[in-house]
Design an enzyme around this catalytic site. Structure first.
Site, PDB file in Angstrom:
ATOM      1  N   ASP A 132      47.989  39.034  40.528  1.00  0.00           N
ATOM      2  CA  ASP A 132      47.727  40.191  41.334  1.00  0.00           C
ATOM      3  C   ASP A 132      47.562  39.384  42.748  1.00  0.00           C
ATOM      4  O   ASP A 132      47.263  38.257  42.808  1.00  0.00           O
ATOM      5  CB  ASP A 132      46.452  40.804  41.034  1.00  0.00           C
ATOM      6  CG  ASP A 132      46.630  41.985  40.271  1.00  0.00           C
ATOM      7  OD1 ASP A 132      48.063  42.574  40.031  1.00  0.00           O
ATOM      8  OD2 ASP A 132      45.679  42.725  39.971  1.00  0.00           O
ATOM      9  N   LYS A 153      50.136  44.008  45.695  1.00  0.00           N
ATOM     10  CA  LYS A 153      50.380  44.377  47.075  1.00  0.00           C
ATOM     11  C   LYS A 153      50.252  43.123  47.969  1.00  0.00           C
ATOM     12  O   LYS A 153      49.253  42.864  47.960  1.00  0.00           O
ATOM     13  CB  LYS A 153      49.475  45.521  47.283  1.00  0.00           C
ATOM     14  CG  LYS A 153      49.786  46.769  46.936  1.00  0.00           C
ATOM     15  CD  LYS A 153      49.050  48.098  47.287  1.00  0.00           C
ATOM     16  CE  LYS A 153      48.287  48.767  46.478  1.00  0.00           C
ATOM     17  NZ  LYS A 153      47.216  49.505  46.628  1.00  0.00           N
ATOM     18  N   MET A 267      36.906  48.758  47.500  1.00  0.00           N
ATOM     19  CA  MET A 267      38.123  49.442  48.235  1.00  0.00           C
ATOM     20  C   MET A 267      37.565  50.508  49.165  1.00  0.00           C
ATOM     21  O   MET A 267      37.991  51.635  49.139  1.00  0.00           O
ATOM     22  CB  MET A 267      38.906  50.137  47.238  1.00  0.00           C
ATOM     23  CG  MET A 267      39.636  48.869  46.030  1.00  0.00           C
ATOM     24  SD  MET A 267      40.370  49.686  44.771  1.00  0.00           S
ATOM     25  CE  MET A 267      39.138  50.382  43.516  1.00  0.00           C
TER      26      MET A 267
HETATM   27  N1  SAH Z   1      38.475  43.602  39.359  1.00  0.00           N
HETATM   28  C1  SAH Z   1      38.070  43.128  40.763  1.00  0.00           C
HETATM   29  C2  SAH Z   1      38.064  44.577  41.676  1.00  0.00           C
HETATM   30  C3  SAH Z   1      39.379  45.251  41.715  1.00  0.00           C
HETATM   31  S1  SAH Z   1      39.380  46.124  43.179  1.00  0.00           S
HETATM   32  C4  SAH Z   1      37.039  42.609  40.792  1.00  0.00           C
HETATM   33  O1  SAH Z   1      36.064  42.808  39.565  1.00  0.00           O
HETATM   34  O2  SAH Z   1      36.248  42.241  41.697  1.00  0.00           O
HETATM   35  C5  SAH Z   1      39.869  45.569  44.689  1.00  0.00           C
HETATM   36  C6  SAH Z   1      38.672  45.539  45.671  1.00  0.00           C
HETATM   37  O3  SAH Z   1      37.630  44.356  45.380  1.00  0.00           O
HETATM   38  C7  SAH Z   1      38.898  45.025  46.983  1.00  0.00           C
HETATM   39  O4  SAH Z   1      39.459  46.217  47.744  1.00  0.00           O
HETATM   40  C8  SAH Z   1      37.602  44.821  47.661  1.00  0.00           C
HETATM   41  O5  SAH Z   1      36.786  45.957  47.765  1.00  0.00           O
HETATM   42  C9  SAH Z   1      36.973  44.044  46.428  1.00  0.00           C
HETATM   43  N2  SAH Z   1      37.185  42.689  46.400  1.00  0.00           N
HETATM   44  C10 SAH Z   1      37.789  41.459  45.552  1.00  0.00           C
HETATM   45  N3  SAH Z   1      37.705  40.316  45.813  1.00  0.00           N
HETATM   46  C11 SAH Z   1      37.240  40.377  47.091  1.00  0.00           C
HETATM   47  C12 SAH Z   1      36.744  39.297  47.952  1.00  0.00           C
HETATM   48  N4  SAH Z   1      37.263  38.065  47.912  1.00  0.00           N
HETATM   49  N5  SAH Z   1      36.334  39.635  49.020  1.00  0.00           N
HETATM   50  C13 SAH Z   1      35.825  41.090  49.507  1.00  0.00           C
HETATM   51  N6  SAH Z   1      36.206  42.129  48.532  1.00  0.00           N
HETATM   52  C14 SAH Z   1      36.914  41.750  47.430  1.00  0.00           C
END
Ligand code: SAH
Length: 352
Positions: A132, A153, A267
């Site tokens: 991803d 994406k 998100m």
């Molecule tokens: N499975 C992931 C979340 C997936 S949804 C988890 O557990 O972290 C994707 C969202 O995660 C992004 O839109 C943002 O809101 C958040 N996100 C993931 N990595 C991030 C990062 N390094 N910094 C800020 N937001 C992050």
């Protein structure tokens, strides 16, 4: 499976349990113009078979000569006849065992140091990795010759559709490959890991999950925000802001927040103005602390500290990916040390 068939421009109907037809799908997709799958004889009709030029009945190879296979074969032939389809019909005996597997690996919040030892071990043994966009860049641990397929994406690129990702991983595993699906954060936190797991199981593929550190907790932590703090917050709620929140959700969240819960939005950048106005409408105080934490654990990370009342103005330039935190924990570790925002436009931005 027949490797060298050429069915030209025909569409092939694969008939049988999904776990078997799925194994045949790739081979026939390469050989024919199209493939349709039917799990039950009742699904066959003149309409559903339109354009089909060839049918294949799939049996488990293990009990190839059993009475149940003979009955199933007869059932499919009856259904084809009832649908008025006079098609050539082949039989495939499908081996259900494979040495391939799929491991869903939680890659953590972006820093390669924050993937688990089990996750690294899975990566080191992978033949192919479907990664991803938000998964960490882990390259030095990989086996030589490993294929890395980026499926997330990315700006300017079309994302690969979820169903296509699943089909590709399953096909790779069924052909015997050790597959890793590398995701950002934890696979089961808004990561579609659950649905991928179900798809793998349905396809009869050996599937495992390795948890990851979720950004919902780690990104705030990295920015100095504990999602719980004694006497300030004894619960936290992680919400997807991908779509605007409904009125009842906003009311519920405002109530939770008033009773001391921390709200963590993933998100949620694009919908933040709606979220903020909704929470305000449902009685959340304007001075409730709010932080938007962009691109955590990357060189471009940026943390914006503000309040509910000033959030829309102060976070207007914020972009995804970001974690938004709402509640008094935002200031728990910095009381008196950060120059707190007091009015519109006074949000403090810290780059580290
Ligand atoms: N499975 C992931 C979340 C997936 S949804 C988890 O557990 O972290 C994707 C969202 O995660 C992004 O839109 C943002 O809101 C958040 N996100 C993931 N990595 C991030 C990062 N390094 N910094 C800020 N937001 C992050």
């Amino acid at each position: 499976m027949r490797a060298n068939v050429d069915l030209g421009y025909a569409t092939v109907a694969l008939l049988g349990p999904r776990r078997l037809t799925q194994r045949l799908r790739g081979t026939y997709q390469r050989a024919a113009a199209g493939v349709v799958e039917f799990g039950r004889p009742d699904d066959l009709s003149e309409e559903s078979l339109r354009g089909v030029g060839f049918a294949v009945v799939a049996f488990p190879a293990a009990d190839a000569n059993s009475q149940s296979n003979a009955d199933a074969d007869a059932g499919w032939h009856r259904a084809l006849a009832a649908a008025g389809a006079a098609l050539p019909v082949a039989v495939e005996r499908v081996a259900e065992t494979t040495s391939g597997s799929i491991t869903l690996v939680g890659g953590g919040p972006g820093d390669p140091g924050l993937i688990t030892a089990a996750g690294l071990d899975a990566l080191a043994h992978a033949d192919v990795i479907f990664a991803d966009r938000l998964a960490p860049e882990v390259t030095h641990e990989l086996a030589p010759g490993v294929r890395v397929v980026p499926v997330g994406k990315r700006p300017g690129h079309h994302p690969v559709a979820q169903s296509e990702i699943q089909a590709q991983m399953i096909q790779a595993a069924l052909s015997g490959e050790t597959v890793v699906r590398l995701k950002g954060g934890d696979p089961f936190v808004f990561g579609r890991g659950g649905e991928e797991l179900v798809a793998c199981r349905e396809a009869g593929v050996d599937v495992h999950v390795i948890p990851g550190i979720t950004s919902a907790v780690a990104v705030p932590e990295h920015a100095g925000i504990p999602v719980t703090f004694r006497e300030l917050s004894r619960s936290f709620t992680v919400v997807s802001g991908h779509d605007p929140l409904g009125e009842r959700e906003l009311e519920h969240l405002a109530g939770l927040s008033r009773s001391g819960a921390t709200i963590v939005l993933l998100m949620g950048v694009a919908t933040l103005p709606q979220t903020v106005s909704g929470l305000t409408r449902h009685g959340l105080a304007g001075d409730t602390p709010l932080a938007v934490l962009e691109k955590g654990f990357s060189p471009d990370e940026r943390n914006t500290f503000t309040t509910l009342a000033t959030a829309v103005v102060d976070t207007a330039g914020c972009a995804s990916p970001a974690v938004t935190v709402i509640g008094p924990v935002v200031d728990a570790l910095t009381r008196g040390t950060r120059t707190g925002p007091t009015g519109p436009g006074s949000g403090s931005v810290a780059r580290s």
